[in-house]
Design an enzyme around this catalytic site. Structure first.
Site, short mmCIF file in Angstrom:
data_model
loop_
_atom_site.label_atom_id
_atom_site.label_comp_id
_atom_site.label_asym_id
_atom_site.label_seq_id
_atom_site.Cartn_x
_atom_site.Cartn_y
_atom_site.Cartn_z
CG ASP A 86 37.22 30.33 42.89
OD1 ASP A 86 36.90 31.38 42.67
OD2 ASP A 86 38.27 29.76 42.46
CG HIS A 109 37.83 33.97 45.49
ND1 HIS A 109 38.79 33.06 44.57
CD2 HIS A 109 38.22 33.40 46.90
CE1 HIS A 109 39.51 32.61 45.30
NE2 HIS A 109 39.40 32.80 46.73
#
Ligand SMILES: *[C@@H]1O[C@H](CO)[C@@H](O)[C@H](O)[C@H]1NC(C)=O
Length: 395
Positions: free
Chosen positions: A224, A247
């Site tokens: 993430d 991310h």
């Protein structure tokens, strides 16, 4: 007495790591002196907590010492202050290991179920030493998937002013690896944070309600956000980060469930995004209020991946939601952002109808693996100086 002193002196001289630690600190509390087994199986939580009581009560810069070459299995633990000394060291040379299955986690000695290892209300905490924090997240990812309420983060610093964290390796947290909240004055450097690309919500570092935070020289490869900057964060400087997979380095998400969110004075520089699903990202949810302002990203290198530059004010919503109430995004500078993305569109500026203002792009050169890339923008006011791709709604 003199003989004992001579023996101790010899021992310290013969042992380089002890010399280093004892030169800087008067008091060293070794977890083995408190009954820790360090075999990776026995529960060492109580030994650590007993050692912590002495560390926290000591004056003159005490050290909680966790030696190299051993693995300490810990149940969820909370190290609480305030402590007597203005500076408290935690020297982690060995490995901290979480229980190996979800069923074996025992929350009875911890204050909350949000973190495996928590430090709270300790000013002048310095954590370093080259060791490893292994959250054994895999069984959690399998059991709960994306349902992140039910998974703990590995390491949390809450209400710790003048915090330093350096030189550790963080692997496989059940949720985000490191959370920093309600801390003023934080220096984080030289960490390696890693979890599989497919692991859910395994952010590297999450920052919230904190100010004067300096983050430098990290390598983050997780499932993430490499770093997420959440509401209440201001004066955050981030530099020399290698991010990917992951991310990106994100502001937000802000304004979830109609909440007020605020982030300001954020500087991100000299970062590489390699194979990330997003790179430079600001995300706010429709219906929220507040602002994200005075944000600079510069000297950013894009290597593959997707969405290298994205402001998304319809986060977790649809494009129609851009008409709704929204946080204000303003005074954003994106400078010297270069590289090649796998996406066709490299710059996405999806702003709410209230508008993003003073968005300044300079020296942008992003191509797609298939040639030129494109940009899209809605409700943006600002300028673009030397931009490839060109951004039609900017002057
Ligand atoms: C943080 O970054 C800003 C912008 O680059 C800079 O002006 C400021 O001096 C930095 N702060 C520190 C303490 O390095």
């Amino acid at each position: 007495m003199k003989v004992l002193f001579a023996i101790l002196l010899l021992f310290f001289i013969a042992s380089p790591s002890l010399v280093k630690i004892n030169a800087a600190n008067d008091l060293c509390f070794n977890v083995f002196q408190y009954g820790a087994k360090g075999d990776g199986v026995a529960d060492d939580s109580n030994a650590f907590l007993k050692a912590w009581q002495d560390v926290c009560a000591a004056e003159d810069t005490p050290t909680l010492f966790i030696p190299d070459g051993s693995t300490f299995m810990l149940q969820p633990v909370s190290f609480s202050g305030p402590c007597k000394s203005a500076t408290v060291n935690v020297v982690l040379e060995g490995t901290l290991l979480a229980p190996g299955s979800v069923e074996n986690w025992d929350w009875t000695t911890s204050r909350n179920t949000e973190a495996w290892i928590q430090f709270r209300h300790i000013n002048g905490l310095v954590v370093y030493g080259g060791g490893t924090i292994d959250g054994q997240g895999a069984p959690w990812w399998i059991k709960y998937g994306k349902n992140d309420q039910d998974r703990p983060r590995a390491l949390q610093f809450s209400g710790c002013d003048n915090l330093q964290l350096a030189g550790l390796t963080h692997v496989n947290s059940p949720k985000n690896h490191i959370s920093i909240d309600s801390c003023n004055g934080v220096a984080v450097s030289d960490l390696y944070i890693t979890a599989p690309e497919s692991s859910p919500n395994t952010d590297g570092i999450d920052i919230a309600s904190s100010s004067n935070v300096f983050i430098d020289r990290l390598k983050i490869a997780t499932g993430d956000d490499c770093i997420a900057i959440n509401s209440g964060s201001k004066f955050i400087n981030i530099s020399d980060i290698s991010c990917g997979p992951g991310h990106g380095i994100s502001i937000g998400s802000l304004g979830k469930h109609g909440e007020f969110g605020s982030v300001e004075e954020i500087y991100v520089k000299r970062c590489t995004f390699q194979g990330t699903t997003n790179g430079v990202r600001i995300k706010t949810c429709p219906g929220g209020t507040g602002y994200a302002k005075k944000i600079t990203y510069e000297d950013i290198n894009i290597v593959g991946g997707y969405n290298p530059v994205i402001i998304d004010q319809a986060y977790e919503g649809s494009i129609d939601d851009l008409k709704r109430e929204s946080l204000k995004v303003s005074d954003v500078t994106l400078r010297n952002i270069r590289g090649t993305t796998n996406d066709k569109e490299s710059i996405t500026l999806n702003c709410a109808s209230v508008g993003c203002t003073n968005i300044v792009l300079e020296d942008i050169n992003i191509n797609s693996v298939n040639g030129e890339s494109s940009a899209s923008c809605i409700n943006v006011q600002g300028t673009c100086n030397s931009c490839n791709p060109t951004v039609s709604c900017l002057n």
